[in-house]
Design a protein around this motif. Structure first.
Motif, mmCIF file in Angstrom:
data_model
loop_
_atom_site.group_PDB
_atom_site.id
_atom_site.type_symbol
_atom_site.label_atom_id
_atom_site.label_comp_id
_atom_site.label_asym_id
_atom_site.label_seq_id
_atom_site.Cartn_x
_atom_site.Cartn_y
_atom_site.Cartn_z
ATOM 1 N N LEU A 36 12.657 -5.413 -10.420
ATOM 2 C CA LEU A 36 12.714 -4.487 -9.294
ATOM 3 C C LEU A 36 13.936 -4.784 -8.425
ATOM 4 C CD1 LEU A 36 8.990 -4.401 -8.097
ATOM 5 C CD2 LEU A 36 10.106 -3.004 -9.838
ATOM 6 N N HIS A 37 14.489 -3.726 -7.821
ATOM 7 C CA HIS A 37 15.640 -3.889 -6.924
ATOM 8 C C HIS A 37 15.288 -3.330 -5.550
ATOM 9 C CE1 HIS A 37 16.291 0.362 -7.686
ATOM 10 N NE2 HIS A 37 16.451 0.135 -8.983
ATOM 11 N N MET A 38 16.261 -3.329 -4.643
ATOM 12 C CA MET A 38 15.995 -2.923 -3.271
ATOM 13 C C MET A 38 15.544 -1.460 -3.194
ATOM 14 S SD MET A 38 16.417 -5.690 -1.659
ATOM 15 C CE MET A 38 16.130 -5.004 -0.035
ATOM 16 N N GLY A 39 16.061 -0.619 -4.077
ATOM 17 C CA GLY A 39 15.632 0.777 -4.097
ATOM 18 C C GLY A 39 14.161 0.915 -4.426
ATOM 19 N N HIS A 40 13.694 0.100 -5.391
ATOM 20 C CA HIS A 40 12.261 0.101 -5.703
ATOM 21 C C HIS A 40 11.449 -0.325 -4.483
ATOM 22 C CE1 HIS A 40 13.549 -0.545 -10.091
ATOM 23 N NE2 HIS A 40 12.884 0.597 -10.085
ATOM 24 N N ALA A 41 11.930 -1.367 -3.800
ATOM 25 C CA ALA A 41 11.195 -1.878 -2.646
ATOM 26 C C ALA A 41 10.995 -0.791 -1.606
ATOM 27 C CB ALA A 41 11.943 -3.063 -2.036
ATOM 28 N N GLU A 42 12.030 0.012 -1.376
ATOM 29 C CA GLU A 42 11.908 1.081 -0.389
ATOM 30 C C GLU A 42 10.970 2.182 -0.882
ATOM 31 O OE1 GLU A 42 14.623 4.229 2.147
ATOM 32 O OE2 GLU A 42 15.261 3.624 0.141
ATOM 33 N N ALA A 43 11.253 2.714 -2.061
ATOM 34 C CA ALA A 43 10.500 3.874 -2.546
ATOM 35 C C ALA A 43 9.010 3.581 -2.659
ATOM 36 C CB ALA A 43 11.056 4.320 -3.896
ATOM 37 N N PHE A 44 8.670 2.420 -3.223
ATOM 38 C CA PHE A 44 7.257 2.136 -3.453
ATOM 39 C C PHE A 44 6.558 1.641 -2.191
ATOM 40 C CE2 PHE A 44 8.975 2.340 -7.707
ATOM 41 C CZ PHE A 44 7.998 3.073 -8.358
ATOM 42 N N SER A 45 7.288 1.072 -1.247
ATOM 43 C CA SER A 45 6.681 0.745 0.049
ATOM 44 C C SER A 45 6.277 2.019 0.778
ATOM 45 C CB SER A 45 7.656 -0.068 0.912
ATOM 46 O OG SER A 45 7.876 -1.347 0.369
ATOM 47 N N ILE A 46 7.134 3.023 0.717
ATOM 48 C CA ILE A 46 6.836 4.299 1.377
ATOM 49 C C ILE A 46 5.588 4.929 0.769
ATOM 50 C CG2 ILE A 46 7.660 6.673 1.668
ATOM 51 C CD1 ILE A 46 10.519 5.456 1.842
ATOM 52 N N GLY A 47 5.526 4.999 -0.548
ATOM 53 C CA GLY A 47 4.347 5.569 -1.201
ATOM 54 C C GLY A 47 3.099 4.754 -0.940
ATOM 55 N N ASP A 48 3.251 3.431 -0.851
ATOM 56 C CA ASP A 48 2.096 2.565 -0.630
ATOM 57 C C ASP A 48 1.461 2.802 0.731
ATOM 58 O OD1 ASP A 48 0.468 0.366 -1.622
ATOM 59 O OD2 ASP A 48 1.374 -0.824 -0.025
ATOM 60 N N VAL A 49 2.287 3.060 1.743
ATOM 61 C CA VAL A 49 1.741 3.348 3.072
ATOM 62 C C VAL A 49 0.824 4.564 3.003
ATOM 63 C CG1 VAL A 49 2.294 4.096 5.421
ATOM 64 C CG2 VAL A 49 3.643 2.295 4.344
ATOM 65 N N GLY A 50 1.297 5.632 2.349
ATOM 66 C CA GLY A 50 0.488 6.844 2.238
ATOM 67 C C GLY A 50 -0.810 6.617 1.501
ATOM 68 N N ALA A 51 -0.759 5.816 0.417
ATOM 69 C CA ALA A 51 -1.969 5.560 -0.366
ATOM 70 C C ALA A 51 -2.971 4.738 0.430
ATOM 71 C CB ALA A 51 -1.604 4.847 -1.663
ATOM 72 N N ARG A 52 -2.491 3.681 1.066
ATOM 73 C CA ARG A 52 -3.392 2.823 1.845
ATOM 74 C C ARG A 52 -4.012 3.599 3.011
ATOM 75 N NH1 ARG A 52 -3.274 -2.461 0.588
ATOM 76 N NH2 ARG A 52 -1.585 -3.211 -0.766
ATOM 77 N N TYR A 53 -3.218 4.423 3.673
ATOM 78 C CA TYR A 53 -3.723 5.200 4.789
ATOM 79 C C TYR A 53 -4.834 6.153 4.328
ATOM 80 C CZ TYR A 53 -3.837 8.603 8.598
ATOM 81 O OH TYR A 53 -4.246 9.446 9.602
ATOM 82 N N ALA A 54 -4.603 6.842 3.192
ATOM 83 C CA ALA A 54 -5.608 7.780 2.674
ATOM 84 C C ALA A 54 -6.903 7.058 2.329
ATOM 85 C CB ALA A 54 -5.054 8.519 1.456
ATOM 86 N N MET A 55 -6.789 5.855 1.743
ATOM 87 C CA MET A 55 -8.000 5.084 1.415
ATOM 88 C C MET A 55 -8.783 4.758 2.685
ATOM 89 S SD MET A 55 -6.498 2.403 -1.405
ATOM 90 C CE MET A 55 -5.494 2.976 -2.785
ATOM 91 N N MET A 56 -8.087 4.342 3.723
ATOM 92 C CA MET A 56 -8.762 3.959 4.957
ATOM 93 C C MET A 56 -9.339 5.174 5.690
ATOM 94 S SD MET A 56 -6.290 0.892 6.393
ATOM 95 C CE MET A 56 -7.529 0.161 7.470
#
Length: 825
Positions: free
Chosen positions: A58-78
């Protein structure tokens, strides 16, 4: 027994690496992030990230893109949703094949070793994937269904094979779709693209051009405007007319497409694309065959981008023939030129030099007539050398003189149709999707070529057509498919007649694989078809899709096309795959894209080792809105790490303190206001502002603890709410906070904090009082104040009395609780 570890309150430093090691096995045991079964009654939400390519870790671009998607997923679960947040790999393709050749290994070995590295990194990075969904497009269990879908397209007439000039990458030794040529270069390796005449496979995406355009109405407001604009421009629908030109020595007329039939009287010559079959036909017997052959070799060296450049010197060759202008009967010369493309319209144009700059440049280079037929009020193009393209009145146009553009287009088109010399028409910039590739590491095309039967589809029960062992083929790029070098794989019996036949040796463009992968995620182990129709019905369309804008024309357009075809096949009941789209920016360094050659690359793993996962995630998400680029030179995870450490220390103090009754109403109000505001900010993807609000709340908690002690109920309430909200951005730290406050894991299984609007409400709001439109006073009033009471307070203001002076009050406009305007005179 709760799964946790002791956290002595007197520890002074937070060890992010130790926290990661502590919580990963707990999360694995708890099986967090798994989507529910078909019987789960929670509302569903499908959160999807564009899947990665396994080119390395993984590179810095992955870190950004998947962090953004992860926020949305975690928020929806909660928020109580049953969330599908899958992961897989786009694992076929040229980069893996080229890397494998360079290293002397098989593409599969290179690809799957990289996938294992990335999967481990994703796991440690704390992304909330449902790992049961994991798929790889290079698995036979997956590409079996890619082949099956190809055959359904083939049966429907949407997959076909034809000979034509195609984009050719001399470095990768394979053809490219128009969408994969960027600025005349290969989007993979940046080599200058040339043209070759080859027989290739295409998908008939042009048949869906109107629907791809018209259905964008569903996406307005939920997709970025620039992506919709890019797709509209790429499809390039235009209205005009087909006009038939008689050609001397040819029985059939040649039809041209024009958006400006009103300029027909200004057509003084005729141009055909030099690399078209029509040009070769017309050159034969015209006395200019040798000149044409030499010119054609020259044209084949140029890219489409170069040929269409407006500043390019115009070249061409006279073909020794003439056409007849259908509106005035004039005989006009026919040229072959490179500024007309064989695959646009009919590959031929009527040239109107007075009103098209490229035609004018060509006319001046070859001393051809220039006749202005639209009076735009500007000087004669024949004199100025500048074509006039605006609206105006027709001149030099016989019976149409005096008409304006719109009326003239309708009249001339109607007359052409009446005489049988033309028709109204719609044209598109979009071309059919060229999908065959001359490389090994891709999905084989499931067609057999039989001398007797022609093209024969491989029967469904014989799928997948597997790739042969790479040791049995010559992987080196040489202009033909490596699969053709293995006779045992290539030569087969015809499925129809049983006679000798050969497999199609090309493989599919990897964008075919990625055009339907999101459907497979809904039922990754399904074996009776590419996907379980009922599972897709439960989850699709995707609620939130995150990925780079560089895929606006390629992946996103192709995926939309696939869904429309599958809808027509009765396999899905929706027509757009992604309800909402978020494009993240790039992570750059020192103002430029990260590159080893530039010496500005930043390794993600080194940042994680130095600062921990959470500090890197918070830094990325705090740096700006998701769609903006992040310059890593302007940020540092150090600050984020210090903030997380302060939260950790607060949790130790509050978690170990004895509760007492002294409270802080101000902190309670701020806590509920922060919950309200962060909720709205997360739903608007303003994660950077949400983090800023959480930092402000943490500062207020620290102030209360220092002033009133750690046992204040308001401080505990605030930190518990903060831990839940922080879990979106810093999952390990949030788990630490939750555990140190005395709760069982996991914070990620908790509901999103709720706020009390009565507590969050301000006690007063500021009301502006104006006299004749000028602000004269500001009053602090209750939010619930009525209009009459507000008017009374305003008129009682000493500053308002002073402003009124001797003027009489004529009208009072009261808009509680924010405004009173007094009109006086």
């Amino acid at each position: 027994m709760r799964e946790s570890a002791d956290h002595p309150a007197d520890e002074e430093s937070y060890d992010p690496q130790a926290a990661q090691e502590r919580w990963l096995p707990v999360w694995d045991k708890l099986a967090l992030n798994q989507a529910g079964s078909a019987s789960d009654e929670r509302p569903r939400k499908y959160i999807l990230d564009m899947f990665p390519y396994p080119s390395g870790d993984l590179h810095m671009g992955h870190a950004e893109a998947f962090s953004i998607g992860d926020v949305g997923a975690r928020y929806a679960m909660m928020r109580g949703f049953d969330v599908l947040h899958p992961i897989g790999w786009d694992s076929f393709g040229l980069p893996a094949e080229n890397a494998a050749i360079k290293r002397g290994m098989s593409p599969a070995e290179w690809t799957y070793s990289n996938i294992d590295v990335q999967a481990d990194s994703f796991h440690r990075f704390g992304i909330s994937f449902d790992w049961r969904t994991r798929l790889h497009t290079s698995d036979p269990e997956y590409y079996r269904w890619t082949q099956w879908l190809f055959l359904r397209f083939y049966e429907k007439g949407l997959a076909y094979r034809k000979a034509s000039p195609v984009n050719w990458c001399p470095n990768d030794q394979t053809v490219l779709a128009n969408e994969q040529v960027i600025g005349g270069r290969c989007e993979r390796c940046d080599a200058v693209v040339t043209k070759r005449n080859l027989t290739q496979w295409y998908f008939r995406i042009t048949q869906y051009a109107d629907r791809l355009l018209d259905d964008m109405v569903q996406l307005e407001g939920s997709w970025p405007d620039r992506v919709l604009t890019m797709q509209r421009n790429w499809i390039g629908r235009s209205t005009g007319a087909h006009v038939d030109f008689a050609i001397e020595g040819r029985a059939e007329p040649v039809t041209v497409y024009t958006t400006r039939p009103d300029t027909l009287y200004g057509a003084t010559f005729f141009v055909v694309a030099a690399d078209s079959a029509l040009a070769t036909e017309l050159a034969a017997g015209g006395g200019h065959e040798a000149d044409f052959a030499a010119y054609l070799e020259q044209v084949r060296l140029a890219t489409d981008i170069e040929r269409l450049a407006t500043d390019r010197v115009k070249t061409g060759v006279f073909l020794g023939r003439h056409a007849t202008n259908p509106v005035n009967g004039e005989r006009i010369p026919i040229y072959a030129a490179d500024y007309v493309l064989a695959d646009y319209g009919t590959g031929a144009i009527m040239a109107v030099p007075a009103h098209d700059q490229r035609d004018l440049d060509f006319a001046r280079a070859f001393d051809l007539p220039v006749v202005a037929v639209i009076d735009t009020g500007l000087e004669d193009p024949a004199v100025t050398g500048i074509a006039t393209v605006g609206d105006g009145v027709l001149v030099n146009s016989g019976p149409y003189d005096g008409l304006r553009k719109a009326e003239a287009i309708d009249r001339i088109t109607t007359d052409l149709v009446a005489r049988g010399g033309g028709s109204a028409a719609v044209n598109y910039r979009l071309r059919d999707w060229l999908l065959s590739r001359q490389r090994y590491w891709g999905c084989p095309i499931p067609i057999v070529h039989c001398p007797s039967c022609g093209e024969v589809a491989v029967p469904d029960e014989q799928l997948p057509v597997r790739l042969p062992d790479p040791t049995t083929v010559d992987l080196r790029p040489k202009g033909t498919s490596p699969l053709a070098s293995n006779p045992d794989w290539l030569n087969v019996e015809c499925p129809k007649c049983g006679g000798p036949a050969t497999r199609d040796a090309d493989t599919m463009d990897t964008f075919v694989d990625s055009s339907w992968y999101y459907l497979r995620y809904c039922s990754p182990d399904y074996s009776d078809g590419p996907f379980d129709v009922e599972a897709v019905r439960r989850w699709m369309p995707v609620a939130q899709y995150t990925g780079g804008v560089e895929h606006a024309i390629l992946h996103l357009l192709y995926s939309r096309f696939f869904i429309k075809v599958l809808h027509d096949l009765g396999m899905v009941d929706f027509i757009e795959p992604f309800s909402s789209l978020l494009n993240q920016g790039q992570v750059i360094n020192q103002g430029k894209a990260m590159s080893k050659s530039l010496g500005n690359g930043v390794e993600l793993q080194s940042e994680l080792a130095a600062y921990g996962v959470d500090a890197v995630r918070v830094t990325i998400l705090f740096a700006g809105p998701p769609e903006e680029d992040i310059d890593w030179a302007d940020v540092s995870p150090t600050g984020a790490g210090k903030w997380l450490a302060r939260l950790w220390r607060l949790s130790g103090e509050i978690g170990s303190a004895s509760a007492f009754s002294v409270d802080d109403d101000g902190l309670r109000k701020l806590t509920h206001q922060t919950i309200d505001e962060v909720t709205r900010l997360v739903e608007l993807f303003r994660y950077n502002v949400a983090i800023a609000r959480l930092m402000s709340l943490s500062n207020a908690i620290r102030t209360t603890v220092d002033k009133s002690g750690a046992g204040t109920p308001a401080a505990r309430e605030a930190l518990e709410a903060l831990a839940k909200m922080v879990s979106l951005f810093a999952p390990y730290t949030a788990e630490e906070l939750w555990s140190r406050l005395g709760h069982e894991p996991s914070v990620h299984q908790q509901s999103w904090p709720s706020f009390d609007p009565l507590i969050a409400a301000n006690d007063t709001v500021t009301c502006v009082v104006q006299v004749n439109g000028k602000v004269r006073d500001r009053l602090e009033v209750p939010p619930s104040i009525d209009a009459e009471s507000l008017q009374t307070l305003a008129l009682a203001s000493a500053t308002v009395h002073k402003a009124l002076g001797d003027m009489a009050v004529r009208q009072v406009i009261s808009r509680p609780p924010r405004l009173v305007n007094i009109v006086a005179g």
